[in-house]
Write an enzyme that holds these catalytic residues in place. Structure first.
Site, PDB file in Angstrom:
ATOM      1  N   ARG A 150      38.230  40.999  44.962  1.00 26.88           N
ATOM      2  CA  ARG A 150      39.214  41.333  43.926  1.00 26.88           C
ATOM      3  C   ARG A 150      40.202  40.200  43.690  1.00 26.88           C
ATOM      4  O   ARG A 150      40.494  39.848  42.548  1.00 26.88           O
ATOM      5  CB  ARG A 150      39.960  42.615  44.272  1.00 26.88           C
ATOM      6  CG  ARG A 150      40.906  43.045  43.171  1.00 26.88           C
ATOM      7  CD  ARG A 150      41.645  44.334  43.512  1.00 26.88           C
ATOM      8  NE  ARG A 150      42.444  44.754  42.393  1.00 26.88           N
ATOM      9  CZ  ARG A 150      43.646  44.275  42.086  1.00 26.88           C
ATOM     10  NH1 ARG A 150      44.190  43.332  42.840  1.00 26.88           N
ATOM     11  NH2 ARG A 150      44.306  44.725  41.042  1.00 26.88           N
ATOM     12  N   SER A 151      40.744  39.649  44.740  1.00 30.84           N
ATOM     13  CA  SER A 151      41.729  38.581  44.599  1.00 30.84           C
ATOM     14  C   SER A 151      41.152  37.403  43.819  1.00 30.84           C
ATOM     15  O   SER A 151      41.808  36.838  42.941  1.00 30.84           O
ATOM     16  CB  SER A 151      42.210  38.124  45.975  1.00 30.84           C
ATOM     17  OG  SER A 151      43.123  37.062  45.844  1.00 30.84           O
TER      18      SER A 151
END
Length: 149
Positions: A96-97
């Site tokens: 996600r990051s």
């Protein structure tokens, strides 16, 4: 008494399954459009899994999570999923990051390889959640009221 909106949960599970179908139909991810699609697909999986987890945590009065990874830990602790499935989903959530913060640094081949490692868990997740809700519902005295399951 539990307050789980089964329709909200089911909407998210069906979204995951829709993304699963898309993922299965395209395995190359080489063109610019395919790379963008892979990014969105992985992001969609992550958000839908986490949203589903939050709905379960809130509805079944589980302990409060401290973040994305903790949501998965809670689902594992509450036996919604096995340790192996949780580990695969943790691997996915780590992406996600990269997808939302490091947009210009995405190595799509690595993203695809990492996605393959989590694929079994993503496929299993919807039915694991449905199974958990069926089991919890059968123990609930208010099982005939779908808004209170």
């Amino acid at each position: 008494m539990y307050f789980v909106d089964r329709n909200d949960v089911e909407d998210r599970l069906q979204y995951i399954e829709k993304l699963n179908d898309i993922y299965q139909t395209n395995q190359s991810w080489t063109t610019s459009m395919e790379k963008l699609a892979l990014e969105r697909l992985v992001h969609g999986w992550i958000e839908a899994i986490v949203d589903t987890g939050n709905l379960l945590i809130d509805g079944y009065f589980m302990r409060d999570p401290g973040g994305y990874a903790d949501i998965i830990d809670i689902l594992e602790d509450e036996r919604v999923m096995s340790k192996d499935i949780a580990a695969q989903i943790h691997h996915l959530i780590k992406q996600r990051s990269l997808i939302v913060r490091e947009l210009t640094q995405i190595d799509h081949q690595k993203l695809f390889e990492d996605t393959k490692q989590s694929w079994g868990a993503v496929q299993a997740f919807p039915e694991l959640v449905r199974s958990y809700m069926r089991e919890e519902t059968s123990a609930n005295a208010f099982k005939n009221n779908p808004q209170q399951i």
